[in-house]
Design a protein around this motif. Sequence first.
Motif, PDB file in Angstrom:
ATOM      1  N   THR A 198       0.856  -1.178   0.000  1.00  0.00           N
ATOM      2  CA  THR A 198       0.000   0.000   0.000  1.00  0.00           C
ATOM      3  C   THR A 198       0.894   1.231   0.000  1.00  0.00           C
ATOM      4  N   PRO A 220      -0.554   6.167  -0.893  1.00  0.00           N
ATOM      5  CA  PRO A 220      -0.149   6.796   0.358  1.00  0.00           C
ATOM      6  C   PRO A 220       1.345   6.624   0.641  1.00  0.00           C
ATOM      7  N   TRP A 222       4.241   6.699   3.805  1.00  0.00           N
ATOM      8  CA  TRP A 222       4.438   6.525   5.244  1.00  0.00           C
ATOM      9  C   TRP A 222       5.853   6.995   5.574  1.00  0.00           C
ATOM     10  N   ALA A 235      -1.159  15.765   1.193  1.00  0.00           N
ATOM     11  CA  ALA A 235      -2.308  14.917   0.877  1.00  0.00           C
ATOM     12  C   ALA A 235      -1.898  13.476   0.590  1.00  0.00           C
ATOM     13  N   LYS A 236      -0.654  13.268   0.198  1.00  0.00           N
ATOM     14  CA  LYS A 236      -0.151  11.917  -0.083  1.00  0.00           C
ATOM     15  C   LYS A 236       0.304  11.181   1.172  1.00  0.00           C
ATOM     16  N   ARG A 261       0.210   9.594   4.625  1.00  0.00           N
ATOM     17  CA  ARG A 261      -0.831   9.026   5.483  1.00  0.00           C
ATOM     18  C   ARG A 261      -0.470   9.105   6.958  1.00  0.00           C
ATOM     19  N   HIS A 262       0.835   8.920   7.289  1.00  0.00           N
ATOM     20  CA  HIS A 262       1.206   8.865   8.705  1.00  0.00           C
ATOM     21  C   HIS A 262       2.711   9.106   8.831  1.00  0.00           C
ATOM     22  N   SER A 282      -3.468  -0.750   8.422  1.00  0.00           N
ATOM     23  CA  SER A 282      -4.069   0.160   7.452  1.00  0.00           C
ATOM     24  C   SER A 282      -5.181  -0.565   6.713  1.00  0.00           C
ATOM     25  N   HIS A 283      -6.371   0.045   6.720  1.00  0.00           N
ATOM     26  CA  HIS A 283      -7.525  -0.493   6.005  1.00  0.00           C
ATOM     27  C   HIS A 283      -8.064   0.619   5.109  1.00  0.00           C
ATOM     28  N   GLY A 284      -7.684   0.596   3.828  1.00  0.00           N
ATOM     29  CA  GLY A 284      -8.115   1.669   2.946  1.00  0.00           C
ATOM     30  C   GLY A 284      -7.556   3.000   3.410  1.00  0.00           C
ATOM     31  N   GLU A 285      -8.442   3.937   3.705  1.00  0.00           N
ATOM     32  CA  GLU A 285      -8.006   5.258   4.169  1.00  0.00           C
ATOM     33  C   GLU A 285      -7.806   5.310   5.681  1.00  0.00           C
ATOM     34  N   ASP A 286      -8.134   4.234   6.369  1.00  0.00           N
ATOM     35  CA  ASP A 286      -8.116   4.236   7.829  1.00  0.00           C
ATOM     36  C   ASP A 286      -6.831   3.607   8.370  1.00  0.00           C
TER      37      ASP A 286
END
Length: 274
Positions: free
Chosen positions: A108, A144, A146, A181-182, A184-185, A238-242
Amino acid sequence: MKLLQITDIHLTTPGQTIGGRDPNANFDAALTHALTNHPDAEALFITGDLSDWGDAEDYARLRSRLKTIPIPVHLCIGNHDDRPTMLAEFPELADENGFVQQLVPLSTGHAITLDTWGPETHAGHFCEARAEWLDRQLADVDGPIWLFMHHNPVPLGIEPIDQIMQLDAARLAHTIRPHAAKIRHIFHGHCHLPLSGSFCGIPLSAPRGTNHASWPDFGAVNELSAADLTESYAVMLSHGEDVIVHMIEYGYTGKVRREGTPAYASWDRLTMIR
């Protein structure tokens, strides 16, 4: 996707301890616990302070130990490390400018490991060359993304720790903000505290670490504070956007109670274990 984060392992000469704890044994215990309980993890990231004094022997033993791990392992450099000594053992980790930085493809998106090391200081640094490298990586890949790094880019409100945070946080922010925006964390270490927050609107977190722990003394002025808290590592799902990040206190040796099922109908004031 599942990722593991271990931080601040502080490997030492065998037999030496830190805060009365054996960092080599604690690192092995963290690996054993993580790989036994999370064999489906895609990769392990170790976010710095690999060695307590930057000794070549520590990096040699680390490389030997990593050869036994069945999943990919990616390393960040921390303030206790020594970049030339580390790269002598891990030359494949250097980018074109000699910094410990890499772009890592994942199922991902991509992970990026950042070099926040500076010589003769415990504070974090992020020079223009590192910023230019990061900007290129962020521009060239889709999300995404990381981010993994050692130093915290956000002040904790604890003066002694804030003196040694990422001092070039403004440059880092300027670099990542156009690509926020790209991202995720953000995962970091360094503080030996379980932390969560945000940087440039991007969520960040840190676990306590695999050996000695800090204590959040908000009244401290000059000295860092420590406490005998349980060793830990982190698991990211990570599950999709979550995204959810767990701090796993693997050093806990007390009893784990079974309190009952989560079914509402089974909750009974007389029979529930409380």
